[in-house]
Design an enzyme around this catalytic site. Structure first.
Site, PDB file in Angstrom:
ATOM      1  N   PRO A  89       1.161  -0.616   0.281  1.00 31.07           N
ATOM      2  CG  PRO A  89      -0.762  -1.035   2.226  1.00 31.07           C
ATOM      3  CD  PRO A  89       0.424  -2.377   1.694  1.00 31.07           C
ATOM      4  CD  GLU A 116       1.098  -4.513  11.355  1.00 30.03           C
ATOM      5  OE1 GLU A 116       1.675  -3.428  11.232  1.00 30.03           O
ATOM      6  OE2 GLU A 116       0.580  -5.289  11.277  1.00 30.03           O
ATOM      7  NE  ARG A 154      -8.097  -6.278 -20.292  1.00 27.37           N
ATOM      8  CZ  ARG A 154      -8.451  -5.656 -21.163  1.00 27.37           C
ATOM      9  NH1 ARG A 154      -7.530  -4.689 -20.677  1.00 27.37           N
ATOM     10  NH2 ARG A 154      -9.492  -5.364 -22.015  1.00 27.37           N
ATOM     11  CG  ASP A 169      -9.609  -1.990 -22.752  1.00 22.76           C
ATOM     12  OD1 ASP A 169     -10.672  -3.003 -23.559  1.00 22.76           O
ATOM     13  OD2 ASP A 169      -8.480  -2.383 -22.132  1.00 22.76           O
TER      14      ASP A 169
HETATM   15 CL1  6GU Z   1      -0.080  -3.825  -3.521  1.00 18.73          CL
HETATM   16  N1  6GU Z   1      -0.865  -4.683  -1.418  1.00 18.73           N
HETATM   17  C1  6GU Z   1      -1.610  -4.338   0.088  1.00 18.73           C
HETATM   18  N2  6GU Z   1      -1.198  -5.502   1.253  1.00 18.73           N
HETATM   19  N3  6GU Z   1      -2.562  -3.310   0.567  1.00 18.73           N
HETATM   20  C2  6GU Z   1      -2.869  -2.947  -0.958  1.00 18.73           C
HETATM   21  C3  6GU Z   1      -1.985  -3.233  -1.453  1.00 18.73           C
HETATM   22  C4  6GU Z   1      -1.100  -3.668  -2.072  1.00 18.73           C
HETATM   23  N4  6GU Z   1      -3.174  -2.046  -3.074  1.00 18.73           N
HETATM   24  C5  6GU Z   1      -3.458  -1.660  -2.042  1.00 18.73           C
HETATM   25  N5  6GU Z   1      -4.102  -2.253  -0.728  1.00 18.73           N
END
Ligand code: 6GU
Length: 234
Positions: A89, A116, A154, A169
């Site tokens: 994230p 974590e 794709r 697309d």
């Molecule tokens: Cl790539 N990993 C995690 N754990 N949470 C996320 C993410 C990735 N992308 C958005 N939320």
């Protein structure tokens, strides 16, 4: 293209890799996708892949050993250096431009984290590209890796089984896609727009473009502002 997915949960990927467009791309040899379990690269009798953070704090951290060893294992014997991608994230947010870039690489190695996060030395030592799929938290990188594999595969020439490929697309020209209709012409008193039945290709094209622009203005005005090409949307 070759894609290696490194994960603690390889079984999660099986049905996805066997189905639909991605499944067909694998069967026809457009892409080779292999899942490797970090746990096969552990060094202790408990097969540990994670440990408590130094100086305390909640949760567990992915250890360096199994991650470096798994990456080195899937890179062995490859002439071209793979593009390593850490799903997190904290990464740059995935979009169609990044997907399109990645679709031109010959070897992707995706690292799916859990707990974590990763020991920081994994970032420092492997220098992966870090990618997030949006501003929300998943419990692991697997679902994000599935999103990335789908979006990339794709785009491989031949994957969609029709000439135009992904040219029409949503996002490919910075706009959302126009509405689509199929038979029947009337369903529960709702009609297919007359222009689509006209056979006039120039008019149909103009209608689709207008609808695309209007839909983008309504739903995603940010895309019109962001347009990073020489795009004009009258
Ligand atoms: Cl790539 N990993 C995690 N754990 N949470 C996320 C993410 C990735 N992308 C958005 N939320």
């Amino acid at each position: 293209m070759r894609i290696d997915v490194l994960t603690l949960f390889p079984e999660v990927f099986e049905p996805f890799l066997a189905s639909s467009i991605v499944g067909r791309a694998v069967t026809s040899g457009l892409v080779e996708i292999a899942c490797t379990n970090f746990r096969d690269f552990t060094h202790d009798k408990h097969r540990s892949v994670d440990d408590r953070p130094f100086s305390g704090g909640p949760g567990m951290v992915m250890m360096c050993g199994p991650v470096f060893d798994a990456v080195e294992h899937v890179s062995r014997g490859c002439e071209v250096e793979a593009t390593k991608i850490l799903l997190t994230p904290q990464g740059e947010r995935l979009n169609q431009r990044i997907v399109s870039e990645l679709s031109r690489d010959s070897h992707l190695v995706l690292l799916c984290g859990h707990y974590e996060g990763f020991d920081e030395r994994i970032r420092l030592g492997l220098r992966p590209r870090e990618i997030s799929i949006g501003d929300y938290v998943l419990s692991g990188g697997e679902a994000a890796a599935i999103v990335l594999v789908d979006a990339v595969v794709r785009l491989l020439p031949g994957a969609l089984g029709h000439e135009d490929g992904a040219a029409n697309d949503s996002f490919s020209d910075g706009l959302l896609e126009h509405p689509q209709y199929t038979r029947p012409r009337t369903y529960r008193d709702m009609e297919v727009p007359e222009v689509l039945l006209s056979g006039n290709h120039a008019e149909i094209e103009a209608w689709r473009r207008r609808e695309s622009i209007e839909r983008t203005r309504d739903r995603r005005p940010d895309l019109l502002k962001e347009s990073d090409g020489p795009n004009e949307h009258p």
